[in-house]
Write a protein that holds these residues in place. Structure first.
Motif, PDB file in Angstrom:
ATOM      1  N   ASP A 155       0.843  -1.209   0.000  1.00  0.00           N
ATOM      2  CA  ASP A 155       0.000   0.000   0.000  1.00  0.00           C
ATOM      3  C   ASP A 155       0.873   1.253   0.000  1.00  0.00           C
ATOM      4  O   ASP A 155       0.582   2.232  -0.698  1.00  0.00           O
ATOM      5  N   VAL A 158       2.364   1.633  -3.476  1.00  0.00           N
ATOM      6  CA  VAL A 158       1.408   2.225  -4.418  1.00  0.00           C
ATOM      7  C   VAL A 158       1.328   3.736  -4.219  1.00  0.00           C
ATOM      8  O   VAL A 158       1.280   4.509  -5.185  1.00  0.00           O
ATOM      9  N   SER A 162       2.276   6.338  -7.023  1.00  0.00           N
ATOM     10  CA  SER A 162       1.211   7.250  -7.465  1.00  0.00           C
ATOM     11  C   SER A 162       1.755   8.660  -7.666  1.00  0.00           C
ATOM     12  O   SER A 162       1.303   9.400  -8.550  1.00  0.00           O
ATOM     13  N   SER A 165       3.065   8.854 -11.092  1.00  0.00           N
ATOM     14  CA  SER A 165       2.156   8.470 -12.176  1.00  0.00           C
ATOM     15  C   SER A 165       2.303   9.438 -13.350  1.00  0.00           C
ATOM     16  O   SER A 165       2.390  10.648 -13.174  1.00  0.00           O
ATOM     17  N   LYS A 351      -8.955  -2.152  -7.097  1.00  0.00           N
ATOM     18  CA  LYS A 351      -7.887  -1.376  -6.462  1.00  0.00           C
ATOM     19  C   LYS A 351      -7.818  -1.564  -4.959  1.00  0.00           C
ATOM     20  O   LYS A 351      -6.752  -1.787  -4.390  1.00  0.00           O
ATOM     21  N   ASP A 352      -8.959  -1.450  -4.299  1.00  0.00           N
ATOM     22  CA  ASP A 352      -8.964  -1.364  -2.837  1.00  0.00           C
ATOM     23  C   ASP A 352      -9.262  -2.683  -2.137  1.00  0.00           C
ATOM     24  O   ASP A 352      -9.426  -2.728  -0.930  1.00  0.00           O
ATOM     25  N   LYS A 466      -0.767  -6.255  -6.793  1.00  0.00           N
ATOM     26  CA  LYS A 466      -1.112  -4.924  -6.293  1.00  0.00           C
ATOM     27  C   LYS A 466      -0.799  -3.838  -7.320  1.00  0.00           C
ATOM     28  O   LYS A 466      -1.604  -2.931  -7.564  1.00  0.00           O
ATOM     29  N   ARG A 469      -3.072  -4.001 -10.471  1.00  0.00           N
ATOM     30  CA  ARG A 469      -4.440  -3.546 -10.176  1.00  0.00           C
ATOM     31  C   ARG A 469      -4.541  -2.027 -10.058  1.00  0.00           C
ATOM     32  O   ARG A 469      -5.628  -1.465 -10.173  1.00  0.00           O
ATOM     33  N   ASN A 470      -3.421  -1.373  -9.823  1.00  0.00           N
ATOM     34  CA  ASN A 470      -3.431   0.074  -9.621  1.00  0.00           C
ATOM     35  C   ASN A 470      -2.829   0.887 -10.766  1.00  0.00           C
ATOM     36  O   ASN A 470      -3.129   2.076 -10.900  1.00  0.00           O
ATOM     37  N   LEU A 502      -1.744   5.740 -13.331  1.00  0.00           N
ATOM     38  CA  LEU A 502      -2.818   5.175 -12.517  1.00  0.00           C
ATOM     39  C   LEU A 502      -3.967   4.693 -13.379  1.00  0.00           C
ATOM     40  O   LEU A 502      -4.320   5.326 -14.383  1.00  0.00           O
TER      41      LEU A 502
END
Length: 503
Positions: A155, A158, A162, A165, A351-352, A466, A469-470, A502
């Motif tokens: 997490d 990510v 981010s 990105s 994502k979550d 992870k 997925r993001n 993203l």
């Protein structure tokens, strides 16, 4: 007897030592290597000057294998000899043997940090006892508990990615490396060092310094010998790094041991499930409790094994995850299939979701993708064995003293087992029935295989899942050609660059 006569006899004795060594040991080894092709050599140096850098090491071994076959004799200097092997039959003989258990002598350069832990140990009674004691720490019930740690660390990863990105050329490796170090610290010792948010971490620097010095000592003639190494700047750096690493580990171990002493027995019993496996235990908890036939690890041995787990479980998973992400960035069709599998498991809102151990087991296409990445970019492309006794193979006696380089990346790139080997194709692993079992050895194989390979696969799947997925991953702009090198693990000397944005 006169003093002059005594000096003369002593001189003769000294002169006879190398002759004795040659005819009793070295000549037997030289005769053995006459059975195998040798690349063209230079006087005195042999083939040594073909291995001047870590990147040259890998390309040279591939060149030798392509030109001379899967069993090649390499001459290192005036008296050094090694067998480079990527033949599946010999590898099965070697790696499945219960007698050939000694690893490469170069691993001794890690002993100031790792002591005599599982990676370095010579395969004797101590190694066997430790292996038996530590194996339960990788039971699936234990691994199941680590998934939450994988999730929380990724997490943070990510979040960090981010912020980048939209980048068209991002070196992904430093981000992954810090994440895997956070993971290994928490799963091994139950402590958070948070190097993803603390770039000045002394522990992180210590790990990197020790890995760098290990590589330098294996390549440098001067630094290879302890008495010469002690006069170099790297020796001072090593002393400082080892102190930081050992002080931290000892502090955590002492704290854990005190906690165990203070815990009442009635509370302890509540922590066990029906299988007798303690819940929410990290690696350190397990080996503090472990015993076999009434024998447990000493404080020094616990330190060695925790440090070994830190070494073995950090860079290997970091480099593997990094190269797999690079492959996905450059193979959109495979990336789309990985993402579609995630959507089938979790629906549109991928994502979550909080991923579980069971979810990771269901990711079959991702697992094949991971295996293909491990083949194409083997995290440990070469490793060694030292023959410490005469042993028979295929009608030939392999004499004591022979060194073997297991060229894992060589067999992984062999078109006989992997047609079009440069292609990234996860479908290769949908069925492996026709492939020899020792043709895929990213975690070694046999008696001294990597004890943590299930842990590693689980962590890699968790991280890649992870990120996919993001983020959408793209080839780097401008195009990035990696400069691969065989160091403690496979590295790209110019980074591993991809584009990402993203989802």
């Amino acid at each position: 007897m006169s003093l002059l006569t005594e000096y003369l006899l002593a001189f003769i004795a000294v002169m006879l030592i190398p002759i004795y060594y040659y005819y009793t040991k070295l000549r037997r080894i030289e005769k053995f290597f006459e059975n195998f092709p040798t690349p063209p050599t230079e006087p005195f140096f042999g083939n040594a000057r073909d291995f001047t850098t870590t990147s040259a090491f890998l390309t040279t071994l591939h060149k030798y294998t392509k030109a001379h076959g899967s069993m090649v004799h390499v001459k290192m200097g005036p008296v050094g000899h090694v067998l480079v092997c990527s033949d599946h039959k010999f590898l099965e003989f070697l790696l499945s043997s219960t007698k050939i258990l000694k690893k490469s002598r170069n691993l001794k350069y890690l002993s100031p940090w790792l002591g005599d832990g599982l990676v370095i140990a010579d395969g004797g009674p101590k190694w066997k006892t430790h292996r038996k004691l530590i194996t339960p720490a990788f039971h699936f019930k234990i691994l199941e508990q680590f998934v939450d740690i994988f999730e929380s660390a990724s997490d943070v990863l990510v979040q960090k990615l981010s912020e980048m990105s939209g980048s068209k050329s991002l070196d992904i490796y430093p981000y992954i490396s810090r994440c895997t170090l956070d993971i290994i610290c928490e799963t091994a010792m139950g402590t958070k060092i948070d190097v993803q948010n603390n770039e000045a971490s002394a522990y992180f620097k210590g790990v990197k310094d020790m890995c760098r010095i290990f590589v330098i000592r294996t390549m440098s003639i001067a630094k290879r010998y302890d008495f010469m190494f002690k006069f170099t700047k790297d020796y001072v750096i090593q002393q400082d790094a080892v102190k930081v690493l050992h002080d931290y580990t000892n502090q955590v171990i002492d704290k854990k041991r005190q906690q165990l002493k203070e815990k009442k027995q009635e509370d302890k019993e509540k922590d066990f499930d029906d299988l007798g496996i303690k819940k929410k235990k990290v690696f350190l908890d397990l080996i503090l409790d472990a015993s076999v036939d009434g024998q447990s690890l000493s404080p020094e041995e616990i330190n060695e094994e925790v440090n070994t787990f830190m070494f073995g479980g950090h860079d290997t998973t970091a480099t593997a995850s990094t190269f797999i992400l690079y492959c996905l960035a450059n193979n959109k069709e495979v990336q789309d299939k990985v993402y579609e599998e995630q959507r089938q498991l979790f629906g549109d809102d991928v994502k979550d979701v909080k991923v579980t151990y069971h979810n990771l087991q269901e990711m079959k296409y991702l697992e094949n993708t991971v295996k293909e990445g491990l083949r194409l970019y083997s995290p440990v492309p070469i490793f060694g064995r030292h023959i410490d006794q005469d042993i028979e193979y295929d009608g030939i006696t392999i004499p004591k003293g022979v060194g073997v380089i297991v060229f894992a990346h060589g067999i992984h790139m062999n078109p006989e087992y992997y047609p079009d080997p440069e292609k990234f194709d996860p479908s290769r692993f949908e069925s492996c029935e026709k492939r020899p079992p020792y043709a895929f050895i990213p975690f070694s194989a046999g008696v001294r295989n990597c004890i943590g390979q299930k842990y590693a696969i689980l962590e890699i799947k968790s991280l890649v899942s992870k990120i996919v997925r993001n983020f959408e991953l793209f080839p780097s702009v401008p195009e990035h050609k990696m400069d691969l090198a065989a160091e403690t693990v496979l590295k790209s000397l110019n980074g591993v660059k991809i584009g990402l944005k993203l989802r």
